[in-house]
Design an enzyme around this catalytic site. Structure first.
Site, mmCIF file in Angstrom:
data_model
loop_
_atom_site.group_PDB
_atom_site.id
_atom_site.type_symbol
_atom_site.label_atom_id
_atom_site.label_comp_id
_atom_site.label_asym_id
_atom_site.label_seq_id
_atom_site.Cartn_x
_atom_site.Cartn_y
_atom_site.Cartn_z
ATOM 1 N N GLU A 259 42.793 8.420 -43.085
ATOM 2 C CA GLU A 259 43.946 8.163 -43.135
ATOM 3 C C GLU A 259 44.986 7.832 -43.649
ATOM 4 O O GLU A 259 44.055 6.566 -44.289
ATOM 5 C CB GLU A 259 44.055 7.654 -40.995
ATOM 6 N N HIS A 277 47.755 10.668 -35.341
ATOM 7 C CA HIS A 277 47.201 9.436 -34.890
ATOM 8 C C HIS A 277 48.830 9.672 -34.197
ATOM 9 O O HIS A 277 48.990 8.046 -34.458
ATOM 10 C CB HIS A 277 47.413 8.631 -35.797
#
Length: 313
Positions: A259, A277
């Protein structure tokens, strides 16, 4: 004493530190070498998921006393080195509980009723009622991997909807399971029996890639996977292959191995709902975890009070 805030957080964190007369610096977006050069000037550091406290950054720390993680997962902290250097690591397991549980259930509804796809289609001026025939959650079997705070809240909501609850938890007592009407089964049975498989467990050597080509192949062809826990629990390439070959019916993923996921092997897979997320991304959760982590770290530094520690020495 002084604290470094190295990730973006709610302003509530500053309010707490000021009320406890603790000095702090806010330095967001530091490169690893920059963070390494200054981190030991501080008694504590407050982070979210962006800051990576690797062995290289922590190995020479002798003054840093505490790491406060505003959130649950601490896989961005090298716990072995932190423990070796007697740096306490705390998280805030309750602050984003509701936000993550609600997102999980929201993704269930979207997958089962095709809400995300129907929205895009209708914006294009189409009227595809037949294409988006959905399925009800009531009566379906929900398999929960990990029956901690978030897993239990998901179970609580889904029990009200009328779903059957399974879990593979080794730690949940019969009393806890009974309160949610949940049944404990093996991980293998959980995967093969669930209509919806929702992940709420830690990422470790035992759970890494627990959903892979072999385990996904045992799932019902009508089943779906939801991951609002940690990236790395699912082999992303295997999931894409399973979706594209109709091994399972769909998946909703909120967390990724790497990420930010601006590039990812899963992009373009069939029947795959992706979010960036968002598990803890509610106004309430952001405020809650900021208040919790600031209070915990401040109380440890001033009173040696330990709450929600994930290591010990």
């Amino acid at each position: 004493m002084k604290i470094l805030i190295s990730d973006k957080m709610s302003n509530k964190v500053e309010d707490v530190l000021k009320s406890k007369s603790i000095d702090y610096d806010i330095k967001i977006g530091l490169e690893p070498n920059e963070l390494k050069s200054i981190i030991d000037d501080y008694d504590g550091i407050l982070i979210r998921s962006a800051t990576k406290l690797t062995a290289d950054i922590l190995e020479n720390c002798s003054n840093l006393k505490v790491i406060g993680r505003a959130g649950v997962g601490v896989d961005n902290v090298d716990l072995d080195i932190a423990t070796k250097n007697k740096i306490l690591v705390m998280n805030t397991p309750l602050g984003n509980l509701e936000a993550t549980a609600e997102l999980t259930v929201g993704l269930m509804f979207s997958l089962y009723r095709h809400i995300h796809n129907a929205n895009a289609s209708t914006h294009e001026g189409k009227w595809e009622k037949a294409k988006f025939m959905g399925t009800e959650l009531k009566g379906k079997t929900l398999g929960i991997v990990g029956f901690g705070n978030i897993g239990q809240r998901v179970a609580e909501i889904c029990k009200v909807i009328g779903m059957q609850i399974l879990t593979n938890s080794n730690s949940a007592s019969d009393e806890v399971l009974n309160s949610f009407g949940a049944k404990k089964v093996s991980t293998e049975e959980l995967i093969s029996s669930s209509d919806i498989l929702s992940l709420h467990t830690k990422l470790n050597d035992q759970t890494k890639n627990m959903l892979n080509k072999e385990s996904i192949a045992t799932m019902k062809s009508s089943s779906v996977i939801i991951n609002c826990a940690r990236g790395g629990l699912i082999n992303e390439s295997d999931l894409k292959d399973a979706l594209n070959n109709d091994v399972i019916a769909g998946a909703a993923i909120d967390v990724y191995e790497t990420e930010p996921a601006t590039e990812n092997v899963m992009f373009g897979a069939k029947n795959l709902l992706l979010t960036p997320h968002l598990g803890a991304s509610s106004k309430e959760a952001q405020s809650n975890v900021a208040i919790d982590v600031a209070n915990q770290v401040a109380d440890f530094l001033k009173e040696n009070k330990i709450v929600n520690n994930v290591n010990s020495f």
